[in-house]
Structure formats: structure tokens, C-alpha cells
Design a protein around this motif. Structure first.
Motif, PDB file in Angstrom:
ATOM      1  N   ARG A  99       0.885  -1.331   0.213  1.00 49.48           N
ATOM      2  CA  ARG A  99      -0.074  -0.010   0.101  1.00 49.48           C
ATOM      3  C   ARG A  99       0.820   1.181  -0.170  1.00 49.48           C
ATOM      4  N   GLN A 100       1.765   1.344   0.690  1.00 51.64           N
ATOM      5  CA  GLN A 100       2.592   2.485   0.888  1.00 51.64           C
ATOM      6  C   GLN A 100       3.477   2.547  -0.194  1.00 51.64           C
ATOM      7  N   ALA A 101       4.004   1.803  -0.822  1.00 51.28           N
ATOM      8  CA  ALA A 101       4.919   1.626  -2.199  1.00 51.28           C
ATOM      9  C   ALA A 101       4.211   2.096  -3.331  1.00 51.28           C
ATOM     10  N   LEU A 102       2.900   1.828  -3.330  1.00 48.44           N
ATOM     11  CA  LEU A 102       2.149   2.174  -4.618  1.00 48.44           C
ATOM     12  C   LEU A 102       1.517   3.522  -4.360  1.00 48.44           C
ATOM     13  N   LEU A 103       1.204   3.853  -2.884  1.00 51.37           N
ATOM     14  CA  LEU A 103       0.865   5.228  -2.836  1.00 51.37           C
ATOM     15  C   LEU A 103       1.922   6.398  -3.143  1.00 51.37           C
ATOM     16  N   GLU A 104       3.438   5.852  -2.619  1.00 54.57           N
ATOM     17  CA  GLU A 104       4.443   6.616  -2.928  1.00 54.57           C
ATOM     18  C   GLU A 104       4.680   6.793  -4.593  1.00 54.57           C
ATOM     19  N   MET A 105       4.180   5.735  -5.361  1.00 54.42           N
ATOM     20  CA  MET A 105       4.401   5.838  -6.769  1.00 54.42           C
ATOM     21  C   MET A 105       3.269   6.646  -7.273  1.00 54.42           C
ATOM     22  N   ILE A 165      -1.369  15.151  -2.683  1.00 54.86           N
ATOM     23  CA  ILE A 165      -2.257  14.359  -3.646  1.00 54.86           C
ATOM     24  C   ILE A 165      -1.573  13.168  -4.092  1.00 54.86           C
ATOM     25  N   ALA A 166      -1.968  12.225  -4.335  1.00 49.22           N
ATOM     26  CA  ALA A 166      -1.488  11.050  -5.235  1.00 49.22           C
ATOM     27  C   ALA A 166      -2.717  10.980  -6.268  1.00 49.22           C
ATOM     28  N   GLY A 167      -2.066  10.246  -7.620  1.00 51.21           N
ATOM     29  CA  GLY A 167      -3.023  10.126  -8.565  1.00 51.21           C
ATOM     30  C   GLY A 167      -2.688   9.410  -9.768  1.00 51.21           C
ATOM     31  N   LYS A 168      -3.566   9.158 -10.700  1.00 54.33           N
ATOM     32  CA  LYS A 168      -3.210   8.393 -11.908  1.00 54.33           C
ATOM     33  C   LYS A 168      -4.176   9.026 -13.068  1.00 54.33           C
ATOM     34  N   THR A 169      -3.319   9.218 -14.437  1.00 54.22           N
ATOM     35  CA  THR A 169      -4.033   9.573 -15.360  1.00 54.22           C
ATOM     36  C   THR A 169      -4.509   8.477 -16.271  1.00 54.22           C
ATOM     37  N   ASP A 192      -7.158   5.685 -29.355  1.00 57.72           N
ATOM     38  CA  ASP A 192      -7.995   6.636 -30.121  1.00 57.72           C
ATOM     39  C   ASP A 192      -8.439   7.935 -29.215  1.00 57.72           C
ATOM     40  N   ASN A 193      -7.696   8.154 -28.064  1.00 57.42           N
ATOM     41  CA  ASN A 193      -8.151   9.358 -27.274  1.00 57.42           C
ATOM     42  C   ASN A 193      -9.786   9.494 -27.055  1.00 57.42           C
ATOM     43  N   LYS A 194     -10.427   8.213 -26.812  1.00 59.71           N
ATOM     44  CA  LYS A 194     -11.865   8.192 -26.599  1.00 59.71           C
ATOM     45  C   LYS A 194     -12.337   8.316 -25.213  1.00 59.71           C
ATOM     46  N   ASP A 195     -11.484   8.068 -24.349  1.00 59.04           N
ATOM     47  CA  ASP A 195     -11.527   8.163 -22.629  1.00 59.04           C
ATOM     48  C   ASP A 195     -10.668   8.803 -22.115  1.00 59.04           C
ATOM     49  N   GLY A 196     -10.914   9.955 -21.359  1.00 58.89           N
ATOM     50  CA  GLY A 196      -9.952  10.274 -20.748  1.00 58.89           C
ATOM     51  C   GLY A 196     -10.097  10.272 -18.890  1.00 58.89           C
ATOM     52  N   TRP A 197      -9.191  10.051 -18.253  1.00 56.99           N
ATOM     53  CA  TRP A 197      -9.535   9.730 -16.858  1.00 56.99           C
ATOM     54  C   TRP A 197      -8.478  10.437 -16.007  1.00 56.99           C
ATOM     55  N   PHE A 198      -9.123  10.524 -14.835  1.00 59.77           N
ATOM     56  CA  PHE A 198      -8.114  11.134 -13.528  1.00 59.77           C
ATOM     57  C   PHE A 198      -8.495  10.609 -12.205  1.00 59.77           C
ATOM     58  N   VAL A 199      -7.729   9.997 -11.434  1.00 59.95           N
ATOM     59  CA  VAL A 199      -7.886   9.361 -10.220  1.00 59.95           C
ATOM     60  C   VAL A 199      -7.207  10.204  -9.271  1.00 59.95           C
ATOM     61  N   GLY A 200      -7.920  11.083  -8.416  1.00 57.49           N
ATOM     62  CA  GLY A 200      -7.251  11.767  -7.443  1.00 57.49           C
ATOM     63  C   GLY A 200      -7.289  11.313  -6.089  1.00 57.49           C
ATOM     64  N   ILE A 201      -6.084  11.028  -5.321  1.00 53.57           N
ATOM     65  CA  ILE A 201      -6.290  10.434  -3.880  1.00 53.57           C
ATOM     66  C   ILE A 201      -5.690  11.346  -3.061  1.00 53.57           C
ATOM     67  N   THR A 202      -6.340  11.903  -2.198  1.00 50.42           N
ATOM     68  CA  THR A 202      -6.056  12.548  -0.844  1.00 50.42           C
ATOM     69  C   THR A 202      -6.216  11.810   0.178  1.00 50.42           C
ATOM     70  N   PRO A 203      -5.794  11.964   1.616  1.00 59.26           N
ATOM     71  CA  PRO A 203      -5.878  11.090   2.637  1.00 59.26           C
ATOM     72  C   PRO A 203      -7.582  10.856   3.022  1.00 59.26           C
TER      73      PRO A 203
END
Length: 747
Positions: A606-612, A635-639, A644-655
Motif C-alpha cells: 500500500r505504501q509503495a503504490l501510494l508513493e508511486m 495528492i496522489a493520482g493516476k491519469t 484513439d483518445n476516446k476516454d480521459g480519466w483522472f484518479v485523485g487520491i487525498t488522505p
């Protein structure tokens, strides 16, 4: 003398006529009383009056965010009625209210002589508050030419019975709870909330006068539609209060000098705050209530029983999220249309438009009744006045259904959910850009390819199964010969094929080639097993491309799985109804999230992935969080961006908050023209960023915006302490194969 007079024909005939008319009237009167023109409610029935009541939907703090109703009514108690509201009503509608027994005979005589005989319209009416209450409670029936007199007499009988049963205070309370106000609103509490966004007890004198004034003619004195006319009527009410001693002239003049200031709240289904959320709550509520019965063993009715639904939504947070979404989506839509120019697919792609036509409900209906395609085309080409959604302001044009279809094909849509990771409570919920025109809910209904937002689950599996965060993988493309020579590619064609990235660098920069290699090394079955442990139940393809997020997963499930990274490795099931009460506040049911009892992975993982994922924000694909939007929050996150650029995503993780945002076109055949425009960092991330900018300003959200991630262990920090990238040595660069071929291991 009298006997002789009575024998005369010219006296006898009128007396006979008078007697006959009197007898007929008494018979008519008795027929109404005895129920020949419709049953009259008995005293027993009147003593247990029951009116349909709107079900209220409240946010986490008890703020009203919506209702389900046929008649919009919220009952209140006499103690909630301010004195100036009562005074305004009595002065305007029934000044002798405390003196009569339901029917004001003096007023009726005045009406008869002045209004009917002398044609003096200023003399007022003879209706009392109690008579109006009788009409409000039981309505009026049609009896052809006798309708007016029958209904008036029935109301007088009912009014007298009401006065026998209820006190004057109780009658006023019943009246205010049932009287119709403008915009299909019943009861003073609903009207206060709708027109002034306040409770009855907090109505000002001017606001009370506006609402009382509207009772004379709901439509004509609607303050939303006719503010000037409503203001004149308000002033009439205030003058009546002066006339009957309820208000002094100075105070009235002060109030009459003020304009009417509405704070109108749309509680109808399509408008107002969180319409997609309210619809999702309604669907779940109906399902839940199938398992519960009222004390009399009958089913609950959400439109009539006045239920109170407590939800997890944060009203203020929701408002800011909607503002952020609208600000960004308007600009993005403009850029999107400019990028296509005259070559837009919704303008030039005939097959795309024709396929879209075949998905229309009206097309399917025409087909069912046997129309040919040419006939359907002709029917859909008929022009008519249609209101069209536009970000710059809705317009009404005379266009055909085909024109309308092409108009709506161009629009980008969105879905966003934010949950409390420790509980799964939904705090914000955006199902789309505008519920009036786009009913499809992208949070609860839509399943779209999730792109690179799947990659953290691959890396989680790898680390959980012993792979070190500082393991290096080459960015070089590989062709998998046993997969029809499939060659995963990276978004950037300029990447150096001789570079090797650590897992942290590969994830934060969303390197496709490495994600597939890690999946190959750890094995598809283990990744699927890991995902299931986090609560994702959607079907997965079991193909290598799953590393790149080719599977479609609902936003809610994705949010629940990502919550694990700030919830001790435990996934959650997002929920939004916390409890259901009846109209008296008695608990019917309460709910909490299904939180996985066993962590899906170790604390180390968990800690390793959050740091990444922190690195994604600090130095990876989501750096504009810092550079463009200047957010300093933890903030941690993932785009994520799909093919073909049909879906755009963002995951925002805060405590204390996990947010998933998606942007794309509802028609999956239409993507963004370029990756620069269509990547998740440009389409989905800005909604999150603008939202956090707004929350940062408001101290109400300090527990969210100022929260800090827990400290990472020295062991994890040590294992991440390595050069993020290294180049192949000289010999490998000189003699290594240009494009390596390899088989993909599926076991």
C-alpha cells in the motif's frame, strides 16, 4: 283581513311560488347534506386528516437537496409559523377568522348586497380560511350548472365540521400545510424553501407577504414569472395589515421600498443540485423499500408518504464540483470543436450518423409499426421548434430531429464521483453535464474502458508478489509473436528505446510497454485475483491488453478499489443512503458501506503504490496539478487515456477523499482528434484541480484539503531510493535487437 288578503289570487300565487322555491331549496340543501351530490367527510374522517407529503432528500448535514412528490408538500407545526405570516394571512383573506364558526355570515351578507346587488367589486369576498381549507383538502367536483352552488354548500358543511373538531391554531396549521402556492408547490414550508431557500420560521415580513399575496392567483402572482406584479400584490397585503392594525405605517413603508429578492430552488426532477444523484437515490430507495412495510403492513409510497432520506452527499462540495465541471467542460468543448473544424465526424460521417439514428427510440418505434427507412427519414426530417443545449446558453430553433441528433452528437460528457475512503460514503456525484438533456448516468450506468487507471493494480500485484519497487524494465517495444505479433506502444514516439525505468518511474509516466511486461511477469490470473480482492466485480478480458485498461469498469467500482490505497489496503463499496425515516422521524432502515474485512494486500505494498502515485503528481503525467493549478495539497493520482483518445480519466487520491473523473463522447465512435487534447491530464484532471482550488478557499473543507498522508515507513522509502531510470550499457545499445520478439505468458 289577512285571511281575505291571502285568498286573493295576486297574493296567493307569489306566496305559492316562494313556498315552492323554499321547499325545493330545502330539499336541494338536504340532498347535499345527505350526500346525494357526493359523500361529505364525516367528523371521524376529518379528525384523521391525511395529506400526501413529499419525500425529502437531505445531504449529510440535513440540508434539503431534492424531493420526490406528486404534490410538493412539507408539513410543519403551528410553532413554526411566524406571527407576521399569520397576521398577513388573516388581514388579507379572513379578517373575522377568530369570530366565525367556519362560515362568515356577515361577510356573506356584505357580498350579497354590495358585490352582487350593487356590483361593488372592492367589497371583498365571503370565503373564509376554513372554507378555503375545505376546498384545499377535498377539491371540487363538476355538477354541470349546479357546480358552484353544490361545491359552495358542501364546503360550508365541511368548514363547520372542521371548526367543531379543530382549534383555530390547528386550522391555521392545516391551512398553511395544504394551501397551493405557485409552481405546483403545496404548503408554506415547501414554498419558503422553493422561493427563498429558507424555512417558514425564518421568513421575513416581505417574504411572508409575497407568499400570502400569491394565494389570490397562483400563476398571475408568481414572483418568479411576474416579479413586478408580485411586488404590487405584496404591497396590497402590507396595506391590509396596516388597515387592520397588524402593522404600523413606517414599518410597512420600509418593506414596500424593498424589491423582492428570490433565492429560487429547483426541486423538480431535472433541475437543481445533483439531479443525477437524486435519480440514483430514487432508484435505490424504491429497491430498498420493497423489503420494508409500514406499521399497517402496506407498502411505502415515496411520492406520498413524506419519507426523510438522509444521504452521504455534501451539498457545498457538490455545488463546487458542479461549478468546476461546467467551467472546464465549456472550454474543453470549444477546443474539441475547433480541433475538428469542418471535418467533424458528426457533420461528415454519414455512416456514423445513420447508425446513431437507428439507436433512437423514435426510430425503433417507427420500425415496429412497419415504416420503411425512407419513410422514417422523412418523418425525422420534419422541422419544429426545439430547445437545444449550448454551453453559452440554450437556444430554441426550428430544426428537424435529424438536425437535433447531429447537434447532440458533438457533445463531450463526464462522470465524477468522490468518496470517503474509510467508509465508502459518496460526497459528490456528477453523472453528466446536464440532466435535462443527457439522462444517461455515467457514474452508475456507464462502463467505459479505464485506460491507464488499471495499471496501479498490475503494479500492486507485482509488488505484493515479491517484485521490488526498484526493479528495472526496458521501455523498448516488444512484439508478442503468440498474440498475432501484437506490439504495445507508448504514447510518445520519441522515447529512447535504450532507457530502463523503475516501477515508480514507469507507473508515474504511464509507460505502456513496461506495464505489459510487468503483467507478463506476474501473470494475468494473479492480477485478476488481486483486483477481485479490492471489490471490482465487473468482467475482465483475461487478455494481455488488460494491462493498458482495455476492460470497461464502472466508476463506482473503480473508486471503491482505489480507496484501498488510503484505507489500510481495504476496498469499499460506495454508498449514498445513510438512513431512511418516516415523516415523524422514526427510523425505517440505516446503512453503511460493505468494507472488505481483509486487506487486499500488505501495508508495505500500500505504501509503495501510494508513493508511486504521488510521483505521478510530482513528476509524472499529472504534474499540471502542481504547475498549472498550483495545488499544494497532499495528492496522489493516476491519469488514463484509452485508444484513439476516446476516454480521459483522472484518479485523485487525498488522505480523506478519493475522486474518479471521466470525460469522453457518449458515442464511442467519436474520440478526440489528438492525444494532446484527449489525454486524461487535459480532459479529466482539470475538473478535479479546479474543484480543489475552490475547496482550498473555503475553510469548511479544511479536514479534506489540509489533511496529510500518514508517514511512509523507512523500509519502503529505502526500497524506492534508487535512480528512476538508467540506460543500457554501450554493448547492449550497439548489439541489442532493434525490436525484440517474445511470447506472452498467460499462466
Amino acid at each position: 283581513m289577512i285571511k281575505k288578503l291571502l285568498k286573493k289570487k295576486w297574493v296567493k300565487l307569489p306566496l305559492f311560488l316562494i313556498g315552492t322555491v323554499t321547499m325545493l331549496f330545502l330539499c336541494f340543501y338536504a340532498s347535499i347534506y345527505l350526500g346525494f351530490w357526493g359523500d361529505l367527510p364525516t367528523k371521524e374522517e376529518l379528525s384523521t386528516l391525511k395529506q400526501a407529503e413529499a419525500t425529502q432528500v437531505l445531504d449529510q448535514n440535513g440540508q434539503l437537496i431534492g424531493k420526490y412528490y406528486i404534490f410538493d408538500r412539507q408539513p410543519i407545526h403551528f410553532e413554526d409559523l411566524p406571527q407576521h405570516l399569520i397576521d398577513a394571512l388573516i388581514a388579507t383573506e379572513d379578517v373575522r377568522f377568530y369570530e366565525h364558526d367556519g362560515v362568515d355570515n356577515k361577510s356573506l351578507l356584505r357580498v350579497f348586497f354590495k358585490t352582487i346587488l350593487l356590483r361593488d367589486k372592492s367589497s371583498g369576498g365571503g370565503s373564509t380560511i376554513t372554507l378555503q381549507l375545505a376546498k384545499n383538502l377535498f377539491g371540487r367536483e363538476k355538477h354541470k350548472i349546479f357546480s358552484t352552488v353544490v361545491n359552495k354548500l358542501k364546503e360550508s358543511f365541511v368548514a363547520k365540521r372542521i371548526e367543531d373538531i379543530y382549534s383555530k391554531q390547528e386550522i391555521l396549521t392545516l391551512y398553511f400545510n395544504t394551501v397551493p402556492f405557485p409552481d405546483n408547490t403545496y404548503g408554506i414550508e415547501s414554498a419558503a424553501h422553493k422561493f427563498f431557500n429558507t424555512s417558514t420560521s425564518q421568513l421575513s415580513l416581505s417574504e411572508a407577504a409575497v407568499l400570502v399575496g400569491s394565494l389570490k392567483a397562483n400563476h398571475s402572482y408568481n414572483p418568479r414569472l411576474f416579479p413586478e406584479r408580485s411586488q404590487l400584490r405584496r404591497d396590497v397585503v402590507l396595506k391590509q395589515m396596516i388597515k387592520y392594525g397588524y402593522l404600523n405605517t413606517n414599518k410597512a413603508d420600509q418593506e414596500m421600498s424593498k424589491p423582492i429578492l428570490l433565492n429560487y430552488q429547483y426541486f423538480n426532477h431535472d433541475l437543481g443540485v445533483a439531479p443525477y444523484f437524486r435519480e440514483a437515490v430514487k432508484k435505490e430507495l424504491i429497491s430498498i423499500l420493497e423489503e420494508y412495510k409500514k406499521p399497517d403492513n402496506t407498502a411505502y409510497d415515496i411520492y406520498n408518504d413524506g419519507l426523510i432520506i438522509h444521504t452521504t452527499l455534501d451539498y457545498k462540495m457538490q455545488v463546487l464540483a458542479e461549478e468546476a465541471m461546467k467551467e472546464h467542460m465549456q472550454m474543453l468543448q470549444n477546443d474539441y470543436e475547433i480541433s475538428y473544424g469542418d471535418m467533424a465526424p458528426w457533420k461528415n460521417n454519414t455512416s456514423l450518423v445513420q447508425n446513431a439514428i437507428k439507436n433512437l427510440d423514435v426510430y425503433k418505434t417507427y420500425k415496429e409499426i412497419g415504416l420503411t427507412d425512407d419513410q422514417i427519414q422523412d418523418s425525422l426530417s420534419i422541422k419544429k421548434e426545439i430547445e437545444l443545449f449550448e454551453w453559452t446558453g440554450n437556444t430554441t430553433k426550428k430544426i428537424s430531429s435529424l438536425d437535433s441528433l447531429q447537434h447532440y452528437l458533438k457533445f463531450l460528457n463526464t462522470g465524477m464521483i468522490a468518496i470517503e475512503p474509510s467508509t465508502g460514503a459518496v460526497k459528490t456525484y456528477l453523472g453528466g453535464i446536464d440532466y435535462r438533456y443527457f439522462k444517461y448516468d455515467h457514474v452508475s450506468q456507464s462502463k467505459r474502458q479505464i485506460g491507464s487507471t488499471f495499471k496501479p493494480f498490475v503494479y500492486t500485484t507485482a509488488i505484493e508478489n515479491g517484485m521490488k519497487p526498484c526493479s528495472y524494465f526496458s521501455t523498448k517495444e516488444i512484439t508478442y509473436t503468440n498474440l498475432n505479433n501484437w506490439t504495445p506502444k507508448n504514447a510518445s514516439e520519441k522515447e529512447d528505446p535504450h532507457l530502463n525505468f523503475t516501477l515508480e518511474k514507469a507507473l508515474s509516466n504511464s509507460v505502456n510497454t513496461i506495464a505489459v511486461k510487468v503483467l507478463n511477469e506476474v501473470g494475468i490470473p494473479k492480477v485478476i485475483d488481486q483486483v477481485r480482492k479490492l471489490g471490482i466485480t465487473d468482467s475482465l478480458s483475461k487478455e494481455p491488453a488488460m494491462a493498458l485498461g482495455t476492460d470497461a469498469i464502472k466508476i463506482k467500482e473503480l473508486a471503491g478499489a482505489y480507496a484501498s490505497y488510503v484505507n489500510q489496503g481495504k476496498g469499499v463499496t460506495p454508498y449514498f443512503i445513510s438512513k431512511i425515516e418516516d415523516k415523524n422521524g422514526n427510523l425505517i432502515a440505516s446503512f453503511k458501506s460493505d468494507i472488505l474485512e481483509t486487506p487486499g494486500y500488505s501495508e508495505y505494498t500500500r505504501q509503495a503504490l501510494l508513493e508511486m502515485m504521488k510521483s505521478t503528481v510530482e513528476s509524472g503525467t499529472a504534474t499540471r496539478i502542481r504547475t498549472t493549478y498550483k495545488l499544494e495539497n497532499d495528492i496522489a493520482g493516476k491519469t488514463g487515456t484509452t485508444q484513439d483518445n476516446k476516454d480521459g480519466w483522472f484518479v485523485g487520491i487525498t488522505p480523506n477523499l478519493v475522486t474518479i473523473t471521466w470525460v469522453g463522447n457518449d458515442n464511442y465512435n467519436i474520440g478526440f482528434k489528438t492525444t494532446a487534447l484527449g489525454q486524461g491530464a487535459n480532459t479529466a484532471l482539470p475538473i478535479f484541480a479546479k474543484w480543489y482550488q475552490k475547496m482550498n478557499i473555503d475553510p469548511t473543507f479544511d479536514t479534506i484539503t489540509k489533511s496529510k498522508f500518514t508517514e511512509t515507513s523507512e523500509e519502503v522509502l529505502k526500497d524506492l531510493d534508487c535512480k528512476p531510470e538508467k540506460r543500457d550499457n554501450l554493448l547492449k545499445r550497439l548489439f541489442g535487437k532493434k525490436k525484440k520478439k517474445k511470447k506472452f505468458t498467460t499462466e
